[in-house]
Design a protein around this motif. Sequence first.
Motif, PDB file in Angstrom:
ATOM      1  N   GLY A  10      46.627  41.881  42.479  1.00  0.00           N
ATOM      2  CA  GLY A  10      47.234  40.830  43.280  1.00  0.00           C
ATOM      3  C   GLY A  10      48.750  40.840  43.294  1.00  0.00           C
ATOM      4  N   LYS A  13      50.609  45.445  45.353  1.00  0.00           N
ATOM      5  CA  LYS A  13      50.716  46.909  45.407  1.00  0.00           C
ATOM      6  C   LYS A  13      50.285  47.429  46.781  1.00  0.00           C
ATOM      7  CE  LYS A  13      47.876  47.534  41.939  1.00  0.00           C
ATOM      8  NZ  LYS A  13      47.518  46.126  41.640  1.00  0.00           N
ATOM      9  N   GLY A  14      49.113  46.990  47.221  1.00  0.00           N
ATOM     10  CA  GLY A  14      48.597  47.457  48.512  1.00  0.00           C
ATOM     11  C   GLY A  14      49.494  47.025  49.664  1.00  0.00           C
ATOM     12  N   THR A  15      49.977  45.789  49.590  1.00  0.00           N
ATOM     13  CA  THR A  15      50.841  45.243  50.646  1.00  0.00           C
ATOM     14  C   THR A  15      52.127  46.056  50.759  1.00  0.00           C
ATOM     15  OG1 THR A  15      49.960  43.040  50.216  1.00  0.00           O
ATOM     16  CG2 THR A  15      52.083  43.149  51.364  1.00  0.00           C
ATOM     17  N   THR A  31      43.139  54.391  44.398  1.00  0.00           N
ATOM     18  CA  THR A  31      41.816  54.702  43.838  1.00  0.00           C
ATOM     19  C   THR A  31      40.815  53.606  44.208  1.00  0.00           C
ATOM     20  OG1 THR A  31      42.834  53.947  41.755  1.00  0.00           O
ATOM     21  CG2 THR A  31      42.388  56.290  41.969  1.00  0.00           C
ATOM     22  N   ARG A  36      36.007  52.090  47.409  1.00  0.00           N
ATOM     23  CA  ARG A  36      35.404  51.227  48.436  1.00  0.00           C
ATOM     24  C   ARG A  36      34.927  52.043  49.634  1.00  0.00           C
ATOM     25  NH1 ARG A  36      39.091  47.643  46.094  1.00  0.00           N
ATOM     26  NH2 ARG A  36      40.810  48.560  47.266  1.00  0.00           N
ATOM     27  N   LYS A  57      35.546  45.513  35.811  1.00  0.00           N
ATOM     28  CA  LYS A  57      35.866  46.483  34.749  1.00  0.00           C
ATOM     29  C   LYS A  57      36.411  47.766  35.360  1.00  0.00           C
ATOM     30  CE  LYS A  57      32.475  44.807  31.499  1.00  0.00           C
ATOM     31  NZ  LYS A  57      31.033  44.750  31.370  1.00  0.00           N
ATOM     32  N   ARG A  88      45.778  53.682  35.303  1.00  0.00           N
ATOM     33  CA  ARG A  88      45.489  52.332  34.847  1.00  0.00           C
ATOM     34  C   ARG A  88      45.164  52.274  33.375  1.00  0.00           C
ATOM     35  NH1 ARG A  88      43.707  49.899  39.828  1.00  0.00           N
ATOM     36  NH2 ARG A  88      42.853  47.845  39.529  1.00  0.00           N
ATOM     37  N   ARG A 127      42.954  36.295  49.617  1.00  0.00           N
ATOM     38  CA  ARG A 127      43.182  37.574  50.312  1.00  0.00           C
ATOM     39  C   ARG A 127      42.077  37.852  51.335  1.00  0.00           C
ATOM     40  NH1 ARG A 127      44.027  42.874  46.911  1.00  0.00           N
ATOM     41  NH2 ARG A 127      42.122  42.163  45.889  1.00  0.00           N
ATOM     42  N   TYR A 137      45.835  40.707  54.321  1.00  0.00           N
ATOM     43  CA  TYR A 137      46.409  39.417  54.720  1.00  0.00           C
ATOM     44  C   TYR A 137      46.167  38.408  53.611  1.00  0.00           C
ATOM     45  CZ  TYR A 137      46.362  41.518  59.357  1.00  0.00           C
ATOM     46  OH  TYR A 137      46.576  42.347  60.416  1.00  0.00           O
ATOM     47  N   ARG A 171      39.388  40.814  35.753  1.00  0.00           N
ATOM     48  CA  ARG A 171      40.313  41.897  36.133  1.00  0.00           C
ATOM     49  C   ARG A 171      41.686  41.686  35.516  1.00  0.00           C
ATOM     50  NH1 ARG A 171      39.843  41.150  42.269  1.00  0.00           N
ATOM     51  NH2 ARG A 171      41.537  42.655  42.416  1.00  0.00           N
ATOM     52  N   ARG A 199      58.643  37.156  44.936  1.00  0.00           N
ATOM     53  CA  ARG A 199      59.393  36.733  46.122  1.00  0.00           C
ATOM     54  C   ARG A 199      58.671  37.122  47.407  1.00  0.00           C
ATOM     55  NH1 ARG A 199      64.636  39.612  44.997  1.00  0.00           N
ATOM     56  NH2 ARG A 199      63.040  41.121  44.483  1.00  0.00           N
TER      57      ARG A 199
END
Length: 215
Positions: A10, A13-15, A31, A36, A57, A88, A127, A137, A171, A199
């Motif tokens: 959250g 990172k992806g954003t 990864t 997915r 996990k 990770r 999310r 989003y 997580r 921010r």
Amino acid sequence: MRIILLGPPGAGKGTQAEKLVKKYKIPHISTGDIFRAALQEGTELGLRAKEYMDEGKLVPDDLVVDIVKERLEQDDTKNGYLLDGFPRTLAQAEALDESLRTSGTPLTGVINVDVEPEELLERLTGRRVCRGCGSTYHIKFNPPTVRSVCDKCGAELYQRDDDTVETVKQRLEVYRQQTAPLIDYYSGQGILFTVDGSREIEEVFREITSILDQQ
Ligand code: AP5
Ligand code: MG
Ligand code: ZN
């Protein structure tokens, strides 16, 4: 430009990855996204990964490391790449270092996106992700123009199976125990840059690019 985006679930990172790979024209290697996609295709890998992901996990190191090594051998990584959600664990970081040493391609930098745990729960439970193009989003912080519809491709938005309160808590705990030690690991190598991820999305992006542009 060979970059790692490090940070808790959250953190954004992806954003940030979506924007960074566009700017630097490098592939985005997540990864989580690989697992997915494998699940969507119904492969053995996807089904194995799902057992771990649904419980919040980590997927076992050997499985993850092999996938990333193979991915980094593909031609599109010649001019760099952005790793999101890998490594990770210390074992993953060491395996990556070993293979980068062998190929003589050191990392440009590790960007540690720092966000307080209290904020992460709200980010993750709100999310929404696009089924078509994978854009991310947030119902409150980054809403699409039309509810549940992707601005970029028009496909439907969905909520990830692991974005429930219970799984998110698990997580975050896994991050604290197994991934947070990587901050010291990369800081010891002198390649860690920490940014304040609490921010606005654009401000975080500006800070990351100003760091990367100086490398
Ligand atoms: P993965 O898919 O990597 O999930 P994660 O690390 O838990 O991170 P997230 O994708 O949840 O968060 P993010 O930092 O990308 O945040 P985002 O930008 O979406 O991994 C999933 C699972 O796969 C793992 O649990 C594990 O089982 C397995 N796995 C993956 N990699 C593995 C590995 N290497 N080893 C073992 N197992 C592995 O943003 C979150 C929300 O916040 C969004 O709604 C966004 O719009 C919003 N937001 C973003 N930035 C801001 C901002 N600045 N202000 C306000 N809101 C914001
Ligand atoms: Mg992500
Ligand atoms: Zn889309």
